[in-house]
Design an enzyme around this catalytic site. Structure first.
Site, PDB file in Angstrom:
ATOM      1  N   TYR A   1      -7.484 -20.012  34.447  1.00 44.97           N
ATOM      2  CA  TYR A   1      -7.748 -21.322  35.052  1.00 44.97           C
ATOM      3  C   TYR A   1      -6.507 -22.216  35.046  1.00 44.97           C
ATOM      4  O   TYR A   1      -6.336 -23.042  35.952  1.00 44.97           O
ATOM      5  CB  TYR A   1      -8.969 -21.991  34.406  1.00 44.97           C
ATOM      6  CG  TYR A   1     -10.234 -21.293  34.836  1.00 44.97           C
ATOM      7  CD1 TYR A   1     -10.730 -21.461  36.129  1.00 44.97           C
ATOM      8  CD2 TYR A   1     -10.891 -20.404  33.992  1.00 44.97           C
ATOM      9  CE1 TYR A   1     -11.853 -20.779  36.557  1.00 44.97           C
ATOM     10  CE2 TYR A   1     -12.034 -19.714  34.416  1.00 44.97           C
ATOM     11  CZ  TYR A   1     -12.500 -19.907  35.700  1.00 44.97           C
ATOM     12  OH  TYR A   1     -13.609 -19.224  36.124  1.00 44.97           O
TER      13      TYR A   1
ATOM     14  N   ARG B   1      -4.719 -21.259  38.206  1.00 49.43           N
ATOM     15  CA  ARG B   1      -5.416 -21.822  39.379  1.00 49.43           C
ATOM     16  C   ARG B   1      -5.105 -23.319  39.487  1.00 49.43           C
ATOM     17  O   ARG B   1      -4.830 -23.848  40.546  1.00 49.43           O
ATOM     18  CB  ARG B   1      -6.936 -21.655  39.259  1.00 49.43           C
ATOM     19  CG  ARG B   1      -7.449 -20.262  38.951  1.00 49.43           C
ATOM     20  CD  ARG B   1      -7.624 -19.442  40.214  1.00 49.43           C
ATOM     21  NE  ARG B   1      -6.343 -18.925  40.684  1.00 49.43           N
ATOM     22  CZ  ARG B   1      -5.678 -17.922  40.114  1.00 49.43           C
ATOM     23  NH1 ARG B   1      -6.121 -17.324  39.031  1.00 49.43           N
ATOM     24  NH2 ARG B   1      -4.533 -17.499  40.631  1.00 49.43           N
TER      25      ARG B   1
ATOM     26  N   ASN C   1     -16.264 -24.793  45.996  1.00 43.68           N
ATOM     27  CA  ASN C   1     -14.860 -24.736  45.576  1.00 43.68           C
ATOM     28  C   ASN C   1     -14.609 -25.629  44.371  1.00 43.68           C
ATOM     29  O   ASN C   1     -15.170 -26.718  44.259  1.00 43.68           O
ATOM     30  CB  ASN C   1     -13.946 -25.148  46.729  1.00 43.68           C
ATOM     31  CG  ASN C   1     -14.074 -24.194  47.904  1.00 43.68           C
ATOM     32  OD1 ASN C   1     -14.591 -23.094  47.733  1.00 43.68           O
ATOM     33  ND2 ASN C   1     -13.624 -24.623  49.063  1.00 43.68           N
ATOM     34  N   VAL C   2     -13.703 -25.155  43.528  1.00 47.18           N
ATOM     35  CA  VAL C   2     -13.340 -25.945  42.356  1.00 47.18           C
ATOM     36  C   VAL C   2     -12.043 -26.717  42.606  1.00 47.18           C
ATOM     37  O   VAL C   2     -11.568 -27.446  41.738  1.00 47.18           O
ATOM     38  CB  VAL C   2     -13.236 -25.050  41.090  1.00 47.18           C
ATOM     39  CG1 VAL C   2     -14.626 -24.491  40.750  1.00 47.18           C
ATOM     40  CG2 VAL C   2     -12.234 -23.919  41.266  1.00 47.18           C
ATOM     41  N   ASP C   3     -11.471 -26.555  43.801  1.00 40.08           N
ATOM     42  CA  ASP C   3     -10.293 -27.354  44.148  1.00 40.08           C
ATOM     43  C   ASP C   3     -10.742 -28.758  44.573  1.00 40.08           C
ATOM     44  O   ASP C   3     -11.943 -29.031  44.704  1.00 40.08           O
ATOM     45  CB  ASP C   3      -9.458 -26.665  45.257  1.00 40.08           C
ATOM     46  CG  ASP C   3     -10.185 -26.584  46.597  1.00 40.08           C
ATOM     47  OD1 ASP C   3     -10.699 -27.614  47.078  1.00 40.08           O
ATOM     48  OD2 ASP C   3     -10.223 -25.480  47.190  1.00 40.08           O
TER      49      ASP C   3
ATOM     50  N   HIS D   1     -19.930 -25.612  41.651  1.00 45.67           N
ATOM     51  CA  HIS D   1     -19.393 -24.696  40.639  1.00 45.67           C
ATOM     52  C   HIS D   1     -18.347 -25.341  39.730  1.00 45.67           C
ATOM     53  O   HIS D   1     -17.570 -24.646  39.103  1.00 45.67           O
ATOM     54  CB  HIS D   1     -18.803 -23.447  41.320  1.00 45.67           C
ATOM     55  CG  HIS D   1     -19.845 -22.605  41.996  1.00 45.67           C
ATOM     56  ND1 HIS D   1     -19.540 -21.647  42.953  1.00 45.67           N
ATOM     57  CD2 HIS D   1     -21.202 -22.580  41.845  1.00 45.67           C
ATOM     58  CE1 HIS D   1     -20.674 -21.077  43.352  1.00 45.67           C
ATOM     59  NE2 HIS D   1     -21.677 -21.618  42.713  1.00 45.67           N
TER      60      HIS D   1
ATOM     61  N   GLY E   1     -16.619 -20.787  55.588  1.00 45.18           N
ATOM     62  CA  GLY E   1     -15.767 -20.010  54.697  1.00 45.18           C
ATOM     63  C   GLY E   1     -16.382 -19.567  53.389  1.00 45.18           C
ATOM     64  O   GLY E   1     -15.759 -19.679  52.342  1.00 45.18           O
ATOM     65  N   THR E   2     -17.586 -19.023  53.467  1.00 45.65           N
ATOM     66  CA  THR E   2     -18.167 -18.456  52.249  1.00 45.65           C
ATOM     67  C   THR E   2     -18.812 -17.113  52.571  1.00 45.65           C
ATOM     68  O   THR E   2     -19.416 -16.945  53.628  1.00 45.65           O
ATOM     69  CB  THR E   2     -19.191 -19.411  51.593  1.00 45.65           C
ATOM     70  OG1 THR E   2     -19.902 -18.693  50.577  1.00 45.65           O
ATOM     71  CG2 THR E   2     -20.176 -19.999  52.569  1.00 45.65           C
ATOM     72  N   SER E   3     -18.665 -16.184  51.639  1.00 49.76           N
ATOM     73  CA  SER E   3     -19.254 -14.852  51.846  1.00 49.76           C
ATOM     74  C   SER E   3     -20.764 -14.878  51.681  1.00 49.76           C
ATOM     75  O   SER E   3     -21.442 -13.918  52.006  1.00 49.76           O
ATOM     76  CB  SER E   3     -18.649 -13.873  50.840  1.00 49.76           C
ATOM     77  OG  SER E   3     -18.874 -14.336  49.514  1.00 49.76           O
TER      78      SER E   3
HETATM   79  P1  OAD Z   1     -15.488 -15.514  48.825  1.00 46.97           P
HETATM   80  O1  OAD Z   1     -14.121 -15.082  48.481  1.00 46.97           O
HETATM   81  O2  OAD Z   1     -16.630 -14.697  48.343  1.00 46.97           O
HETATM   82  O3  OAD Z   1     -15.632 -15.622  50.396  1.00 46.97           O
HETATM   83  C1  OAD Z   1     -14.658 -16.280  51.168  1.00 46.97           C
HETATM   84  C2  OAD Z   1     -15.073 -16.236  52.609  1.00 46.97           C
HETATM   85  O4  OAD Z   1     -14.102 -16.970  53.335  1.00 46.97           O
HETATM   86  C3  OAD Z   1     -15.124 -14.818  53.198  1.00 46.97           C
HETATM   87  O5  OAD Z   1     -16.352 -14.611  53.848  1.00 46.97           O
HETATM   88  C4  OAD Z   1     -13.953 -14.818  54.191  1.00 46.97           C
HETATM   89  O6  OAD Z   1     -14.239 -14.053  55.354  1.00 46.97           O
HETATM   90  C5  OAD Z   1     -13.838 -16.286  54.539  1.00 46.97           C
HETATM   91  N1  OAD Z   1     -12.503 -16.718  55.006  1.00 46.97           N
HETATM   92  C6  OAD Z   1     -11.288 -16.213  54.698  1.00 46.97           C
HETATM   93  N2  OAD Z   1     -10.314 -16.883  55.325  1.00 46.97           N
HETATM   94  C7  OAD Z   1     -10.940 -17.852  56.056  1.00 46.97           C
HETATM   95  C8  OAD Z   1     -10.473 -18.879  56.954  1.00 46.97           C
HETATM   96  N3  OAD Z   1      -9.171 -19.069  57.193  1.00 46.97           N
HETATM   97  N4  OAD Z   1     -11.404 -19.675  57.523  1.00 46.97           N
HETATM   98  C9  OAD Z   1     -12.728 -19.504  57.277  1.00 46.97           C
HETATM   99  N5  OAD Z   1     -13.205 -18.547  56.473  1.00 46.97           N
HETATM  100  C10 OAD Z   1     -12.334 -17.731  55.859  1.00 46.97           C
HETATM  101  O7  OAD Z   1     -15.620 -17.045  48.350  1.00 46.97           O
HETATM  102  P2  OAD Z   1     -16.945 -17.923  48.148  1.00 46.97           P
HETATM  103  O8  OAD Z   1     -18.005 -17.538  49.100  1.00 46.97           O
HETATM  104  O9  OAD Z   1     -16.502 -19.338  48.096  1.00 46.97           O
HETATM  105  O10 OAD Z   1     -17.567 -18.990  41.920  1.00 46.97           O
HETATM  106  O11 OAD Z   1     -17.356 -17.457  46.691  1.00 46.97           O
HETATM  107  C11 OAD Z   1     -18.485 -18.005  46.076  1.00 46.97           C
HETATM  108  C12 OAD Z   1     -18.249 -18.135  44.589  1.00 46.97           C
HETATM  109  O12 OAD Z   1     -17.916 -16.866  44.020  1.00 46.97           O
HETATM  110  C13 OAD Z   1     -17.080 -19.027  44.229  1.00 46.97           C
HETATM  111  O13 OAD Z   1     -17.426 -20.376  44.175  1.00 46.97           O
HETATM  112  C14 OAD Z   1     -16.647 -18.511  42.899  1.00 46.97           C
HETATM  113  C15 OAD Z   1     -16.754 -17.033  43.161  1.00 46.97           C
HETATM  114  O14 OAD Z   1     -16.888 -16.198  42.094  1.00 46.97           O
HETATM  115  C16 OAD Z   1     -17.185 -19.126  40.635  1.00 46.97           C
HETATM  116  O15 OAD Z   1     -16.098 -18.754  40.220  1.00 46.97           O
HETATM  117  C17 OAD Z   1     -18.181 -19.791  39.771  1.00 46.97           C
END
Ligand code: OAD
Length: 231
Positions: free
Chosen positions: A55, A58, A89-91, A106, A172-174
């Protein structure tokens, strides 16, 4: 006239173009670290040094990056809509861009909290949290991050916001991590929903959903302009 409410759920992808690594992409953080090794209560007990270092890195990097056009476009949206951001996001890039209402599901990198009293939260001075750093009551400070296996206290206000959304935008989330990934199911069936992610799956069974498979930095400003024009 009352402003319509737009609720945004953002993930690591919105900050990718600022230079913040995502978790699950090809060069994502979870390729270099195992989640349970740095982001779990067990890791904190068994290997505090590694967790602190993870951390700290980060947090240090956060001082070297800037918001990108996607963050800024969401600020422009506030001129015409009641904008509520729920971020995984934690940013602090939404805040630095100027967004007024940001709910961190988070946790936040720049904050730390007592290991004994979870309500004792404070801003960390600088980027480095060390073993021996104590809160005012004398207990070791830990990152203010929701680790795997821990409760997500902000999920209740986040669900309430989702229920109240006139428009819902996911960026931008999976959508692999719950309970955050379930929030879209709280949104009214008739409310327009957008999902911006270059790798979005097409298999969501969500009503009124438009999937935009593009990067946030280019597509969020376009969507924002369209929403403002169509208002
Ligand atoms: P992920 O890394 O799982 O997913 C990121 C998503 O962003 C993916 O679906 C990418 O396709 C997409 N992506 C990449 N570049 C992009 C761009 N330029 N524009 C738009 N989308 C883009 O991240 P999160 O879904 O945020 O938690 O992950 C969820 C949680 O899992 C996080 O908050 C974190 C992690 O473990 C903790 O650490 C508690």
């Amino acid at each position: 006239m009352e402003m319509k409410r737009i609720v945004v759920l953002s993930g690591a992808g919105i900050s990718a173009e600022s230079g913040v690594r995502t978790f699950r992409d090809n060069n994502g953080l979870w390729n270099n670290y195992r989640i349970e090794e740095v982001a779990s209560p067990q890791a904190w007990l068994n290997n505090m040094d590694l967790v602190l270092e993870f951390y700290n890195q980060r947090r240090k990097q956060l001082y070297e990056v800037e918001p990108n056009p996607a963050h800024y476009a969401l600020v422009d949206l506030e001129q015409h809509f009641d904008v509520q951001i729920i971020t995984q996001n934690v940013d602090d890039l939404h805040e630095r861009a100027g967004s007024s209402n940001v709910l961190h599901l988070h946790g936040e990198l720049k904050k730390v909290r007592s290991t004994v009293d979870p309500d004792l939260v404070c801003e960390l001075d600088g980027w480095e949290l060390k073993k021996g750093d104590q809160c005012e009551k004398g207990s070791q400070l830990r990152p203010h991050i929701v680790w795997f296996g821990e409760a997500v206290p902000e999920i209740i206000p986040a669900a309430e916001l989702s229920v109240s959304a006139d428009i819902f935008i996911v960026i931008g989330t999976s959508l692999l991590v719950y309970p955050a990934a379930g929030l879209i199911h709280y949104v009214a069936e008739g409310a327009p929903k957008y999902l911006i992610d270059p790798n979005a799956s097409d298999s969501f069974s969500v009503s009124n959903l438009k999937v935009i498979k593009e990067k946030a930095g280019t597509s969020v400003p376009v969507l924002v302009q369209n929403l403002i024009n169509a208002r």
